[in-house]
Scaffold this motif. Structure first.
Motif, PDB file in Angstrom:
ATOM      1  N   THR A   3       0.843  -1.183   0.000  1.00  0.00           N
ATOM      2  CA  THR A   3       0.000   0.000   0.000  1.00  0.00           C
ATOM      3  C   THR A   3       0.888   1.247   0.000  1.00  0.00           C
ATOM      4  N   GLY A   4       0.425   2.306  -0.611  1.00  0.00           N
ATOM      5  CA  GLY A   4       1.203   3.536  -0.679  1.00  0.00           C
ATOM      6  C   GLY A   4       1.413   4.186   0.672  1.00  0.00           C
ATOM      7  N   TYR A   5       0.595   3.794   1.662  1.00  0.00           N
ATOM      8  CA  TYR A   5       0.692   4.417   2.980  1.00  0.00           C
ATOM      9  C   TYR A   5       1.384   3.504   3.988  1.00  0.00           C
ATOM     10  N   ASN A   6       1.966   2.392   3.506  1.00  0.00           N
ATOM     11  CA  ASN A   6       2.780   1.494   4.346  1.00  0.00           C
ATOM     12  C   ASN A   6       1.958   0.749   5.404  1.00  0.00           C
ATOM     13  N   GLY A   7       0.757   0.332   5.015  1.00  0.00           N
ATOM     14  CA  GLY A   7      -0.145  -0.312   5.970  1.00  0.00           C
ATOM     15  C   GLY A   7       0.263  -1.719   6.387  1.00  0.00           C
ATOM     16  N   TYR A   8       0.917  -2.437   5.474  1.00  0.00           N
ATOM     17  CA  TYR A   8       1.301  -3.819   5.787  1.00  0.00           C
ATOM     18  C   TYR A   8       2.800  -3.947   6.010  1.00  0.00           C
ATOM     19  N   VAL A   9       3.187  -4.772   6.974  1.00  0.00           N
ATOM     20  CA  VAL A   9       4.585  -5.182   7.089  1.00  0.00           C
ATOM     21  C   VAL A   9       4.818  -6.352   6.151  1.00  0.00           C
ATOM     22  N   ASP A  76       3.097   0.365  15.813  1.00  0.00           N
ATOM     23  CA  ASP A  76       4.175   0.854  16.662  1.00  0.00           C
ATOM     24  C   ASP A  76       4.909  -0.338  17.237  1.00  0.00           C
ATOM     25  N   GLU A  77       6.225  -0.207  17.383  1.00  0.00           N
ATOM     26  CA  GLU A  77       7.054  -1.332  17.825  1.00  0.00           C
ATOM     27  C   GLU A  77       6.529  -1.908  19.146  1.00  0.00           C
ATOM     28  N   PHE A  78       6.177  -3.188  19.139  1.00  0.00           N
ATOM     29  CA  PHE A  78       5.621  -3.894  20.296  1.00  0.00           C
ATOM     30  C   PHE A  78       4.374  -3.201  20.863  1.00  0.00           C
ATOM     31  N   GLY A  79       3.704  -2.395  20.052  1.00  0.00           N
ATOM     32  CA  GLY A  79       2.486  -1.713  20.501  1.00  0.00           C
ATOM     33  C   GLY A  79       2.752  -0.439  21.290  1.00  0.00           C
ATOM     34  N   MET A  80       4.021   0.004  21.269  1.00  0.00           N
ATOM     35  CA  MET A  80       4.384   1.141  22.119  1.00  0.00           C
ATOM     36  C   MET A  80       4.411   2.436  21.326  1.00  0.00           C
ATOM     37  N   GLY A  81       3.242   3.066  21.235  1.00  0.00           N
ATOM     38  CA  GLY A  81       3.166   4.335  20.537  1.00  0.00           C
ATOM     39  C   GLY A  81       1.730   4.706  20.256  1.00  0.00           C
ATOM     40  N   THR A  82       1.505   5.972  19.887  1.00  0.00           N
ATOM     41  CA  THR A  82       0.160   6.491  19.666  1.00  0.00           C
ATOM     42  C   THR A  82       0.022   6.981  18.231  1.00  0.00           C
ATOM     43  N   THR A  83       1.057   6.743  17.403  1.00  0.00           N
ATOM     44  CA  THR A  83       1.053   7.324  16.062  1.00  0.00           C
ATOM     45  C   THR A  83       1.455   6.351  14.953  1.00  0.00           C
ATOM     46  N   THR A  84       1.900   5.144  15.286  1.00  0.00           N
ATOM     47  CA  THR A  84       2.466   4.191  14.315  1.00  0.00           C
ATOM     48  C   THR A  84       3.658   4.792  13.576  1.00  0.00           C
ATOM     49  N   GLU A  85       4.446   5.577  14.302  1.00  0.00           N
ATOM     50  CA  GLU A  85       5.697   6.088  13.739  1.00  0.00           C
ATOM     51  C   GLU A  85       6.914   5.388  14.335  1.00  0.00           C
ATOM     52  N   THR A  86       6.709   4.545  15.380  1.00  0.00           N
ATOM     53  CA  THR A  86       7.869   3.897  15.998  1.00  0.00           C
ATOM     54  C   THR A  86       8.168   2.534  15.386  1.00  0.00           C
ATOM     55  N   SER A  87       7.454   2.168  14.318  1.00  0.00           N
ATOM     56  CA  SER A  87       7.714   0.887  13.657  1.00  0.00           C
ATOM     57  C   SER A  87       9.100   0.877  13.021  1.00  0.00           C
ATOM     58  N   ALA A  88       9.797  -0.271  13.143  1.00  0.00           N
ATOM     59  CA  ALA A  88      11.085  -0.434  12.465  1.00  0.00           C
ATOM     60  C   ALA A  88      10.887  -0.515  10.955  1.00  0.00           C
ATOM     61  N   PHE A  89       9.652  -0.671  10.499  1.00  0.00           N
ATOM     62  CA  PHE A  89       9.361  -0.790   9.075  1.00  0.00           C
ATOM     63  C   PHE A  89       8.814   0.518   8.504  1.00  0.00           C
ATOM     64  N   GLY A  90       9.014   1.606   9.221  1.00  0.00           N
ATOM     65  CA  GLY A  90       8.618   2.917   8.738  1.00  0.00           C
ATOM     66  C   GLY A  90       7.226   3.284   9.183  1.00  0.00           C
ATOM     67  N   PRO A  91       6.930   4.597   9.195  1.00  0.00           N
ATOM     68  CA  PRO A  91       5.620   5.071   9.647  1.00  0.00           C
ATOM     69  C   PRO A  91       4.517   4.750   8.650  1.00  0.00           C
ATOM     70  N   VAL A  92       3.286   4.725   9.145  1.00  0.00           N
ATOM     71  CA  VAL A  92       2.105   4.587   8.296  1.00  0.00           C
ATOM     72  C   VAL A  92       1.506   5.977   8.117  1.00  0.00           C
ATOM     73  N   GLU A  93       1.049   6.266   6.905  1.00  0.00           N
ATOM     74  CA  GLU A  93       0.358   7.539   6.669  1.00  0.00           C
ATOM     75  C   GLU A  93      -1.148   7.300   6.742  1.00  0.00           C
ATOM     76  N   ASN A  94      -1.865   8.279   7.238  1.00  0.00           N
ATOM     77  CA  ASN A  94      -3.316   8.150   7.420  1.00  0.00           C
ATOM     78  C   ASN A  94      -4.033   8.308   6.074  1.00  0.00           C
ATOM     79  N   PRO A  95      -4.669   7.235   5.567  1.00  0.00           N
ATOM     80  CA  PRO A  95      -5.334   7.356   4.261  1.00  0.00           C
ATOM     81  C   PRO A  95      -6.526   8.314   4.301  1.00  0.00           C
ATOM     82  N   ALA A  96      -7.083   8.538   5.506  1.00  0.00           N
ATOM     83  CA  ALA A  96      -8.245   9.427   5.623  1.00  0.00           C
ATOM     84  C   ALA A  96      -7.815  10.879   5.837  1.00  0.00           C
TER      85      ALA A  96
END
Lengths: 439, 94
Positions: A3-9, A76-96
């Motif tokens: 997905t263009g917004y990086n939704g899937y790992v 977010d890495e191990f569920g630790m975050g409020t924005t999905t920017e802490t993923s080692a696989f890059g942030p997700v952008e909000n499609p909405a």
């Protein structure tokens, strides 16, 4: 399907049974929920190559219900975050809301549903991680009562707080998915049958939740519903959010609901006590990642402690290191009573406050998030600011209660706003009915 | 410093990182020291929380202790970075 917004790992399909209530339906699964033979990373470099040898109970139930899993969603890495920017696989952008975060930690799950790349999704909610991204992406998310859904196969972050739950475009679809995953599992001893279904609290048997039915509650009927509005959860919120919230509440009143103000004085301490408990449990849970049985190896020379510390330096990102260290600190000699014991007091107080408020009202309503979706990159440098965004969601986990986030409208800039209904323990049908009046 | 709960110094961060088995780079220690001061200062608010009686509604969940099938040895070893003779291989115990 990338997905263009990086939704899937990992976008690898897993086919379910030929028929069942979810036949023909795609259900994306958060990447901290184990899928046999398909890697499960928790958004962490530590588990970049980890392939579980077994399925989580909820995945077994999805497959049995006929669902197709289109992939494992970013988080977010191990569920630790409020924005999905802490993923080692890059942030997700909000499609909405392009340019903005999708919320977290189940940001990938909410994003793929909002974008229509999956029909439904599973997330996990430790302090708001289903409800926050549902609110930010304009979809529906349910955090079930503690003990309704099995966590067997969920990679643990903070066991006393977390539940797996559904994310969907509508309340009815979320309710259908909840019915599939809910119900006792002998492999998670905290699960039980809801009391109104005859559960006596000791039933850890092999029930598969087949008796549970939630979708029929999504009838939109709020006539006579008594909605309590906790002033503490509205006053602190951004005006752009409260405006949408009040309009939505007025709409419910027009449809026959009544509202009253209720007080929850303890929630002033919810974020702080939540983080002390979550970090403490995380420091213990994440001790298993030492690069020996799985994960990033620290090498084979030197002493154990140095090797493990090297594995964890390479494998964990900043937010995970912060929480593991702070949790270790809060549990260490001399600080346990000051932080951990006081946080447990706060938790008991929060539970009492909710019990009292829910004896006056049928459900409680508040904005799900006190702020609209942040811009990408905006809040990462300041952890405390990010933690405070969880003010309205964390109290619910502390009280073990069910809650639903439903889309309430948009700010003037077009940013989604979510409304949260909180119900009494096992009151899923009640919050589903209330939520279905909006979505 | 370790007796002063109101402030955390870099030595304390280093000590906790040791307890938690996380090797930190020097620049991480400085940044974490600053952030921890901020976060722990907000946790100070918990001092105001009254003691609360906890009414836990808990029940033991028991089952017979019967053997059942588990993962095969090969499966449990699949994800190990290094194995030897059907066992996990860890660092030397020196």
């Amino acid at each position: 399907m990338a997905t263009g917004y990086n939704g899937y790992v990992t976008a690898e399909r897993i086919e379910g049974a030929d028929d069942g209530p979810l036949a023909g339906v795609t259900v994306a699964v958060k990447d901290n929920i184990s899928t046999e033979g398909v890697r499960t990373t928790c958004g962490s470099a530590m588990l970049e190559d980890y392939v579980p040898p077994f399925d989580a109970t909820v995945v077994e139930r999805l497959e049995r219900a006929g669902a197709t899993i289109p992939g494992k969603t970013n988080m977010d890495e191990f569920g630790m975050g409020t924005t999905t920017e802490t993923s080692a696989f890059g942030p997700v952008e909000n499609p909405a809301a392009p340019g903005h975060v999708p919320g977290g930690s189940s940001g990938g799950s909410a994003a793929v549903v909002a974008a229509g790349d999956a029909d439904l999704a599973l997330g996990s909610d430790t302090g708001g991680s289903i409800r926050c991204p549902a609110a930010f992406c304009g979809v529906v998310g349910i955090k079930p009562t503690y003990g309704l859904v099995s966590r067997y196969g969920l990679v643990a972050y903070a066991n006393s707080l977390e539940q797996i739950g559904p994310i969907a475009p509508t309340v009815e679809e979320a309710a259908e998915l909840l019915a599939v995953i809910a119900g006792p599992d002998e492999r998670d001893a905290t699960t039980r049958m809801p009391p109104e279904q005859g559960g006596d609290g000791e039933d850890g048997g092999n029930g598969d939740g087949g008796d549970l039915e939630y979708a029929s509650a999504a009838d939109g009927d709020v006539t006579g519903l008594d909605i309590g509005i906790p002033t503490e959860l509205v006053e602190g919120a951004d005006e752009r959010v409260t405006e949408v919230f009040r309009d939505a509440i007025a709409g419910l009143e027009d449809r026959g609901a009544s509202t009253r103000e209720v007080e929850l004085p303890s929630v002033e301490y919810a974020v702080e006590s939540y983080y002390v408990i979550a970090m403490s449990e995380a420091s213990s849970n994440l001790a298993r990642f030492d690069g020996v049985r799985y994960g990033q190896s620290g090498g084979y020379d030197g002493n154990w402690n140095e090797t493990f510390a090297e594995s964890r330096r390479k494998g964990f990102g900043d937010e995970v290191k912060r929480r593991v260290l702070l949790g270790t600190y809060a549990l260490s000699a001399g600080y346990h009573d000051k932080y951990y014991a006081k946080a447990q007091d706060a938790r008991a107080w929060i539970q009492q406050d909710f019990d009292e408020a829910l004896s006056e009202a049928d459900v409680l309503a508040s904005p799900t998030m006190p702020v609209p979706p942040m811009e990408l990159g905006e809040s990462l440098s300041d952890p405390m600011t990010m933690y405070l965004a969880d003010a309205n969601t964390t109290p619910v986990n502390m009280a073990n209660l069910p809650a639903i986030s439903v889309p309430a409208g948009e700010t003037d800039e077009g940013l989604p706003v979510g409304l949260q209904f909180v119900g009494p323990a096992w009151g899923e049908r009640r919050i589903i009915r209330a939520g279905s009046a909006l979505a | 410093m370790s007796d002063d709960a109101d402030a955390v110094g870099s030595e304390e961060v280093r000590h906790v990182a040791g307890l938690a088995r996380v090797d930190l780079a020097e620049e991480d220690i400085d940044r974490f020291t600053e952030q921890f001061a901020d976060i722990l200062a907000s946790f100070e608010a918990l001092d105001e929380v009254p003691e609360v009686d906890r009414e836990e509604d808990l029940a033991n969940v028991m089952r017979p202790d019967e053997t059942r099938e588990g993962l095969a040895r090969e499966e449990t070893l699949e994800n190990a970075p290094e194995t030897e003779d059907g066992c996990f291989k860890g660092p030397r115990v020196s």
